[in-house]
Design a protein around this motif. Structure first.
Motif, PDB file in Angstrom:
ATOM      1  N   ARG A  80       0.532  -0.995   0.260  1.00 23.24           N
ATOM      2  CA  ARG A  80      -0.183   0.411  -0.057  1.00 23.24           C
ATOM      3  C   ARG A  80       0.746   1.259   0.131  1.00 23.24           C
ATOM      4  O   ARG A  80       0.606   2.465  -0.591  1.00 23.24           O
ATOM      5  N   ALA A  81       1.857   1.579   1.067  1.00 24.89           N
ATOM      6  CA  ALA A  81       2.837   2.738   1.070  1.00 24.89           C
ATOM      7  C   ALA A  81       3.399   2.770  -0.027  1.00 24.89           C
ATOM      8  O   ALA A  81       4.184   4.090  -0.907  1.00 24.89           O
TER       9      ALA A  81
ATOM     10  N   LEU B  54      16.387  10.019  -3.703  1.00 24.44           N
ATOM     11  CA  LEU B  54      17.057   9.504  -2.024  1.00 24.44           C
ATOM     12  C   LEU B  54      16.049   7.823  -2.033  1.00 24.44           C
ATOM     13  O   LEU B  54      16.830   7.025  -1.056  1.00 24.44           O
TER      14      LEU B  54
ATOM     15  N   GLY C 260      17.619   5.176   0.684  1.00 26.56           N
ATOM     16  CA  GLY C 260      16.572   3.865   1.086  1.00 26.56           C
ATOM     17  C   GLY C 260      15.596   4.993   2.155  1.00 26.56           C
ATOM     18  O   GLY C 260      14.386   4.293   2.415  1.00 26.56           O
ATOM     19  N   PHE C 261      14.816   6.223   1.568  1.00 29.11           N
ATOM     20  CA  PHE C 261      14.322   6.789   2.240  1.00 29.11           C
ATOM     21  C   PHE C 261      13.015   6.719   1.137  1.00 29.11           C
ATOM     22  O   PHE C 261      13.201   7.146   0.270  1.00 29.11           O
TER      23      PHE C 261
ATOM     24  N   GLN D  38       6.082   7.731   4.335  1.00 30.97           N
ATOM     25  CA  GLN D  38       6.268   8.116   5.010  1.00 30.97           C
ATOM     26  C   GLN D  38       5.418   9.140   4.712  1.00 30.97           C
ATOM     27  O   GLN D  38       4.451   9.628   5.961  1.00 30.97           O
TER      28      GLN D  38
ATOM     29  N   TYR E 107       2.702   8.550   3.193  1.00 31.04           N
ATOM     30  CA  TYR E 107       1.302   8.321   3.591  1.00 31.04           C
ATOM     31  C   TYR E 107       0.791   7.266   5.228  1.00 31.04           C
ATOM     32  O   TYR E 107      -0.311   7.790   5.843  1.00 31.04           O
ATOM     33  N   LEU E 108       1.782   7.517   6.364  1.00 27.92           N
ATOM     34  CA  LEU E 108       1.683   7.047   7.519  1.00 27.92           C
ATOM     35  C   LEU E 108       0.897   7.959   7.758  1.00 27.92           C
ATOM     36  O   LEU E 108       0.710   8.281   9.230  1.00 27.92           O
ATOM     37  N   ILE E 109       1.341   9.441   7.997  1.00 28.36           N
ATOM     38  CA  ILE E 109       1.434  10.265   8.714  1.00 28.36           C
ATOM     39  C   ILE E 109      -0.527  11.283   7.720  1.00 28.36           C
ATOM     40  O   ILE E 109      -1.214  11.135   8.348  1.00 28.36           O
TER      41      ILE E 109
ATOM     42  N   VAL F   7      -2.001   8.183   7.069  1.00 31.08           N
ATOM     43  CA  VAL F   7      -3.493   6.957   7.805  1.00 31.08           C
ATOM     44  C   VAL F   7      -3.226   7.840   8.988  1.00 31.08           C
ATOM     45  O   VAL F   7      -5.062   8.165   9.308  1.00 31.08           O
ATOM     46  N   ARG F   8      -2.844   8.448   9.773  1.00 32.68           N
ATOM     47  CA  ARG F   8      -2.802   9.498  11.045  1.00 32.68           C
ATOM     48  C   ARG F   8      -3.724  10.503  10.970  1.00 32.68           C
ATOM     49  O   ARG F   8      -4.311  10.680  11.831  1.00 32.68           O
ATOM     50  N   LEU F   9      -3.877  11.518  10.015  1.00 34.44           N
ATOM     51  CA  LEU F   9      -4.416  12.783   9.521  1.00 34.44           C
ATOM     52  C   LEU F   9      -5.820  11.495   9.506  1.00 34.44           C
ATOM     53  O   LEU F   9      -6.965  12.810   9.661  1.00 34.44           O
TER      54      LEU F   9
END
Lengths: 148, 133
Positions: A84-85, A125, A130-131, A136, A138-140, A142-144
């Motif tokens: 997903r991410a 990057l 590996g960044f 990154q 995606y999780l933020i 989901v959190r919001l």
């Protein structure tokens, strides 16, 4: 003593090494697009991003290259991750490539260069360090947006 | 070819950021004493300390972090190690401000956060922090 507080929701797993190799190919193609300022090259990369968004990373164009040319040459255990991410990261890439393509087609070279530069920076990057910027975000997101 | 300097600039800027990210990733830092109750992570505190690892299914470093921590604490039954699915525990994720996974919180025996690592922790630092708990 390890305990887990994990959900058992079904997920589509991919080889976690694949997105980084795909990012390396993406970086080369986007660098080429930037140097040549070619709408054809950015159009090709947009199609690649779109294939990953629509059909998943395994069935995307670079996913096909990875599975057939790179993966058979790799050894060791295969790390897996939910797609997903990285798939969301491909969507972000597709948006930037689309804006760059619009800039290229309409002759707005500033838009072309800025959008291609952002996409290239994000891909580089991931490939080199590996960044994964999209992952990154995606999780933020989901959190919001997601309710608990 | 007129865009070659731009290409160079992008590679330099992203490399600077990438090197900074790699140097900070996984570092264990001291944190303010935020309290996390047992009910919030549906587990129990360890007699000496508790380690909470926030993971997601889309995180490639989470498994490496999990096997590293499990290996380092394998003979220390007084330390509780709980892996938490961030997506299923969003209320706690928001409250303790988890922005990426894996993020590992080190709690004292009363459930107060004393340190945290964003990214897979580094083995040497992890051993040092665990022996200081």
């Amino acid at each position: 003593m390890l305990t887990t507080n994990q959900s058992n929701k079904p997920v589509v797993l991919i080889d976690a090494r694949g997105p980084r190799y795909s990012a390396a190919i993406t970086s080369v193609v986007l660098a080429l697009a930037l140097i040549t300022e070619s709408s054809y090259v950015i159009g090709f990369q947009f199609a690649v991003f779109l294939s990953a968004v629509l059909f998943g990373l395994r069935r995307s164009i670079y996913g096909f290259i990875y599975r057939n040319l790179i993966q058979p040459r790799l050894s060791g255990p295969v790390p897996s991750e939910d797609q997903r991410a990285p798939r969301f990261a491909q969507l972000i890439g597709a948006l930037f490539a689309f804006v760059a393509l619009l800039g290229g087609v309409t002759g707005n070279s500033a838009v072309f260069l800025i959008a291609t530069s952002f996409a290239l920076g994000a891909a580089f990057l991931n490939a080199a360090f590996g960044f994964c910027l999209g992952c990154q975000i995606y999780l933020i997101l989901v959190r919001l947006t997601k309710r608990s | 070819m007129r865009t070659l300097p731009l290409l160079g600039l992008i590679l330099v800027l992203t490399s600077v950021f990438g090197i900074y990210y790699r140097s900070k990733n996984g570092l264990i830092r001291k944190k303010r004493r935020l309290h996390i109750s047992q009910a919030e992570f549906a587990g129990s505190y360890g007699r000496r300390a508790t380690i909470l690892q926030f993971s997601t299914t889309f995180c490639s470093q989470c498994r490496a972090a999990k096997s590293l921590i499990a290996d380092v604490i394998k003979n220390q039954s007084d330390i509780a190690y709980v892996e938490i699915d961030a997506e299923s525990n969003l209320e706690l994720v928001r409250r303790v401000d988890i922005r990426s996974t894996p993020t590992t919180l080190f709690l004292d025996r009363a459930g107060f956060e004393i340190a945290r690592a964003t990214g897979a922790p580094k083995r040497n630092q992890l051993i040092k922090v665990i022996s200081a708990l």
